[in-house]
Design a protein around this motif. Structure first.
Motif: not given
Length: 85
Positions: A7-10, A23, A30-33
């Motif tokens: 979980d890349s977090g915030t 962003a 960027a948000d990555r999972n």
């Protein structure tokens, strides 16, 4: 078998929170999972050798999927407890 997840977090950047930058200016943040599933089997035909086969499948996000196949042969040579050289 193994399952991995990240979980890349915030991301908290002052310039983003103050709307100075967007962003989209930081695509690497960027948000990555990503996730990955791996399976491995090994076979030891003798006490001095091992044959290993591993397959991994990963979902890496925008880049698509990553697939890896690994075949490994391990052989031990040299002096050991049963035969002192």
């Amino acid at each position: 078998a193994r399952y991995d997840a990240l979980d890349s977090g915030t991301v908290h950047l002052g310039l983003l929170e103050k709307s100075v930058l967007s962003a989209g200016d930081f695509p690497i943040l960027a948000d990555r999972n990503p996730t990955r599933i791996s399976t491995m089997v090994d076979f030891s035909p003798t006490e001095f050798s091992r044959l290993r086969l591993q397959y991994a499948w990963g979902d890496v996000g925008d880049s698509g999927t990553d697939q890896q196949l690994l075949l490994q042969y391990i052989m031990s040579m040299g002096a050991h407890g049963a035969h002192r050289f």
